[in-house]
Write a protein that holds these residues in place. Structure first.
Motif, PDB file in Angstrom:
ATOM      1  N   LEU A   1      -8.966  -3.182  -6.382  1.00 39.46           N
ATOM      2  CA  LEU A   1      -9.159  -2.100  -7.208  1.00 39.46           C
ATOM      3  C   LEU A   1     -10.681  -2.107  -7.965  1.00 39.46           C
ATOM      4  O   LEU A   1     -11.363  -1.491  -8.212  1.00 39.46           O
ATOM      5  CB  LEU A   1      -8.115  -1.653  -7.921  1.00 39.46           C
ATOM      6  CG  LEU A   1      -8.232  -0.281  -9.048  1.00 39.46           C
ATOM      7  CD1 LEU A   1      -8.603   1.072  -7.895  1.00 39.46           C
ATOM      8  CD2 LEU A   1      -7.062  -0.083  -9.992  1.00 39.46           C
TER       9      LEU A   1
ATOM     10  N   SER B   1       0.814  -1.193  -0.115  1.00 39.06           N
ATOM     11  CA  SER B   1       0.065  -0.184  -0.008  1.00 39.06           C
ATOM     12  C   SER B   1       0.866   1.237   0.013  1.00 39.06           C
ATOM     13  O   SER B   1       1.861   1.195   0.678  1.00 39.06           O
ATOM     14  CB  SER B   1      -0.801   0.086   1.127  1.00 39.06           C
ATOM     15  OG  SER B   1      -1.685  -1.177   1.276  1.00 39.06           O
TER      16      SER B   1
ATOM     17  N   ALA C   1      -5.181   4.953  -8.454  1.00 40.87           N
ATOM     18  CA  ALA C   1      -6.284   5.187  -7.771  1.00 40.87           C
ATOM     19  C   ALA C   1      -7.571   5.373  -8.668  1.00 40.87           C
ATOM     20  O   ALA C   1      -7.366   6.022  -9.855  1.00 40.87           O
ATOM     21  CB  ALA C   1      -5.924   6.314  -6.813  1.00 40.87           C
ATOM     22  N   PRO C   2      -8.706   5.140  -8.282  1.00 38.97           N
ATOM     23  CA  PRO C   2      -9.928   5.498  -9.230  1.00 38.97           C
ATOM     24  C   PRO C   2      -9.993   6.708  -9.894  1.00 38.97           C
ATOM     25  O   PRO C   2     -10.329   6.877 -10.959  1.00 38.97           O
ATOM     26  CB  PRO C   2     -10.908   5.018  -8.159  1.00 38.97           C
ATOM     27  CG  PRO C   2     -10.380   3.968  -7.152  1.00 38.97           C
ATOM     28  CD  PRO C   2      -9.117   4.566  -6.799  1.00 38.97           C
TER      29      PRO C   2
ATOM     30  N   GLU D   1      -2.040  -1.329  -6.569  1.00 46.13           N
ATOM     31  CA  GLU D   1      -2.077   0.117  -6.804  1.00 46.13           C
ATOM     32  C   GLU D   1      -0.860   0.673  -6.767  1.00 46.13           C
ATOM     33  O   GLU D   1      -0.591   1.396  -7.769  1.00 46.13           O
ATOM     34  CB  GLU D   1      -3.311   0.680  -5.969  1.00 46.13           C
ATOM     35  CG  GLU D   1      -4.733   0.279  -6.335  1.00 46.13           C
ATOM     36  CD  GLU D   1      -5.168  -0.896  -5.414  1.00 46.13           C
ATOM     37  OE1 GLU D   1      -4.533  -1.649  -5.084  1.00 46.13           O
ATOM     38  OE2 GLU D   1      -6.323  -0.994  -4.753  1.00 46.13           O
TER      39      GLU D   1
ATOM     40  N   LEU E   1     -12.071   2.598 -16.177  1.00 49.14           N
ATOM     41  CA  LEU E   1     -11.510   1.322 -15.164  1.00 49.14           C
ATOM     42  C   LEU E   1     -11.512  -0.079 -15.803  1.00 49.14           C
ATOM     43  O   LEU E   1     -10.757  -0.811 -15.475  1.00 49.14           O
ATOM     44  CB  LEU E   1     -12.422   1.216 -13.869  1.00 49.14           C
ATOM     45  CG  LEU E   1     -11.865   0.461 -12.789  1.00 49.14           C
ATOM     46  CD1 LEU E   1     -10.204   0.936 -12.154  1.00 49.14           C
ATOM     47  CD2 LEU E   1     -12.700   0.528 -11.137  1.00 49.14           C
TER      48      LEU E   1
ATOM     49  N   MET F   1      -5.537  -8.527  -7.242  1.00 53.38           N
ATOM     50  CA  MET F   1      -6.204  -7.097  -7.610  1.00 53.38           C
ATOM     51  C   MET F   1      -7.693  -7.253  -8.246  1.00 53.38           C
ATOM     52  O   MET F   1      -8.276  -6.335  -8.054  1.00 53.38           O
ATOM     53  CB  MET F   1      -5.357  -6.295  -8.760  1.00 53.38           C
ATOM     54  CG  MET F   1      -4.672  -5.292  -8.081  1.00 53.38           C
ATOM     55  SD  MET F   1      -3.961  -4.271  -9.362  1.00 53.38           S
ATOM     56  CE  MET F   1      -5.042  -2.704  -9.258  1.00 53.38           C
TER      57      MET F   1
END
Length: 312
Positions: free
Chosen positions: A249, A11, A124-125, A215, A131, A245
């Motif tokens: 995410l 992270s 990150a979104p 991420e 996506l 993943m």
């Protein structure tokens, strides 16, 4: 409960006060001046987002210096320096470019490396344009990595924190975490997922795996995947660890796209659920009474894995 020898959390870690693990900009400057005098005039500054296994510093505008924070991460230095140049031509996005390997000195006890700087932000979104397309790009990267020549590559083991190796290495630890979390999570379901993962033994030919597709190791530029970094846990073995993943995410359509492009068999997905179940239980057991925010993040991931398991 977690130990530095077997627990790795990729992270994003905001840059801590300079000096973590006894490493600071002044030390890095001394090492560079002594061993790479051609770069002695360049400024050394901490990066905005640092990792855990290594401390990373900008060296001028176009390079970075990467230093292991503990002896258990040292094996990655030579491994990455040897294999990144060989893997890079077969991969669809850039990976770190090795410019030099430093030796212990100035009171620092480990080898270290100089890399080329890669522009981009961690995934990150809010930084990703589409996506679903991003999930497809990550899957395509994993498949390309699996196709790279394995001749002479490092077999999964201690250097990869046993990523790519049988999950049995973490069996005792996982069951200890399950017992410690009784009353906090659905331990019966966690046990079922873990047992199923152990039973789905991998029998395929060894392939390259990254070992920490997360991420913090995926860079984004212009809303798209632009690079993959940190191959410290990479090696040759079972690729299931690179699928985790799917429950982090990715959700809904992006998770479906990730699975569709990868096209792995159900046994591989079962082992992938096992990897993430181990990780989530380990972090939960270590933080549930001390770091509720981090604990809740891993509880959410565990809930996603359990929900997916029910559907499957």
């Amino acid at each position: 409960m977690a130990t530095q020898a077997n627990f790795k959390d990729s992270s994003d870690s905001p840059a801590s006060p300079d000096g973590r693990a006894g490493i600071d900009a002044a030390l890095v400057g001394r090492l560079v001046r002594a061993q790479f005098p051609q770069w002695a005039h360049l400024p050394v500054t901490p990066v905005a987002v640092d990792g855990w296994d290594n401390r990373t510093y900008r060296l001028g505008e176009t390079m970075t210096v990467r230093l292991p924070t503990h002896e258990s991460y040292v094996a990655a230095v030579g491994k990455e320096n040897t294999w990144l140049p060989r893997l890079a031509p077969g991969l669809p996005v850039p990976v770190p470019r090795v410019l030099g390997q430093g030796e212990p000195g100035a009171g620092y006890p480990h080898p270290w490396s100089v890399r080329g700087w890669i522009e981009g932000e961690t995934a990150a979104p809010e930084r990703i344009g589409d996506l679903v397309r991003f999930a497809e790009s990550v899957a395509e990267f994993i498949l390309a990595l699996q196709k790279c020549d394995t001749t002479g590559g490092p077999a999964a083991g201690a250097h990869s924190f046993h990523r790519g190796a049988p999950l049995t290495h973490y069996d005792e630890e996982t069951r200890r975490c399950i017992a410690a979390l009784d009353g906090h999570v659905d331990t019966a379901h966690a046990t079922a997922i873990w047992d199923e993962a152990l039973a789905a033994q991998w029998t395929g030919e060894p392939v390259w795996f990254h070992g920490d597709i997360a991420e913090g190791n995926l860079l984004v530029s212009g809303g798209e995947l632009s690079a993959v970094i940190d191959f410290g846990t990479s090696g040759i073995g079972d690729p299931a660890c690179d699928l985790v993943m799917a429950w982090g995410l990715f959700t809904g359509d992006s998770r479906t796209a990730f699975r569709r492009v990868l096209g792995q068999d159900e046994g591989t997905w079962a082992r992938a659920r096992g990897w993430l179940t181990w990780k989530s239980l380990l972090v939960l057991a270590d933080t549930i009474h001390s770091d509720p925010v981090r604990a809740e993040s891993h509880r959410r991931v565990l809930t996603e894995v359990m929900a997916d398991h029910r559907r499957c």
